[in-house]
Scaffold this active site. Sequence first.
Site, PDB file in Angstrom:
ATOM      1  N   GLU A  66     140.813 -10.907  13.190  1.00 50.10           N
ATOM      2  CA  GLU A  66     140.333 -10.158  14.286  1.00 50.10           C
ATOM      3  C   GLU A  66     140.839 -10.553  15.813  1.00 50.10           C
ATOM      4  OE1 GLU A  66     137.602  -9.374  14.578  1.00 50.10           O
ATOM      5  OE2 GLU A  66     137.233  -9.587  12.178  1.00 50.10           O
ATOM      6  N   CYS A  91     130.526 -15.798  11.556  1.00 56.97           N
ATOM      7  CA  CYS A  91     131.809 -15.386  11.502  1.00 56.97           C
ATOM      8  C   CYS A  91     132.517 -15.684  12.899  1.00 56.97           C
ATOM      9  CB  CYS A  91     132.778 -14.505  10.913  1.00 56.97           C
ATOM     10  SG  CYS A  91     132.663 -14.302   9.007  1.00 56.97           S
ATOM     11  N   HIS A 116     138.428 -11.849   8.822  1.00 55.85           N
ATOM     12  CA  HIS A 116     137.466 -11.024   7.972  1.00 55.85           C
ATOM     13  C   HIS A 116     138.548 -10.893   6.551  1.00 55.85           C
ATOM     14  CE1 HIS A 116     134.393 -11.107  10.639  1.00 55.85           C
ATOM     15  NE2 HIS A 116     133.822 -11.826   9.837  1.00 55.85           N
TER      16      HIS A 116
END
EC number: 3.4.19.3
Length: 215
Positions: A81, A144, A168
């Site tokens: 991310e 998350c 992820h």
Amino acid sequence: MEKKVLLTGFDPFGGETVNPSWEAVKRLNGAAEGPASIVSEQVPTVFYKSLAVLREAIKKHQPDIIICVGQAGGRMQITPERVAINLNEARIPDNEGNQPVGENISQGGPAAYWTGLPIKRIVEEIKKEGIPAAVSYTAGTFVCNHLFYGLMDEITRHHPHIRGGFIHIPYIPEQTLQKSAPSLSLDLVTKALKIAAVTAAAHEDDIETGGGELH
């Protein structure tokens, strides 16, 4: 120089019986390769409690690098991310029934934090092993993203020497037996996360490659 890398994974949520983030991360506990010495901890899929557990893990392990890992059902790739946003907006309840909407994670905190990991380099190293990977530009607004933002806020305020970020991962095959969704084997997920840990330990700077999203 050896770097201690703390990996975290979540417990199952949303009716699932397994969470591949923890299944993969726990396999790597105690692993060592190149400059990376890996330790693993589980965090609950619960707003704020996940951050408290993470803070205790930081105290316990005193890591140089932290990579939090979470499940993103429906994705086809390993996706480091790029950015965490200061927003809790839960479409479903967490594992203790909390369902915040339109809530800041940190009152007075910045709108967003960038990752501290060399994510483009990580993606390239994972792809070299034939494992699908891509940079992601949204970590969602559930636990998350909450943990990712909280991690970067904690690092910025109290541990500026630590580098951290979030990755992820897709479902694993056993989760898709009753639904149509992409998956990646646990072996490949585990291999990809090990590559990420080693790459983060070996490199602070990212590579300059084109990327981004058109929409």
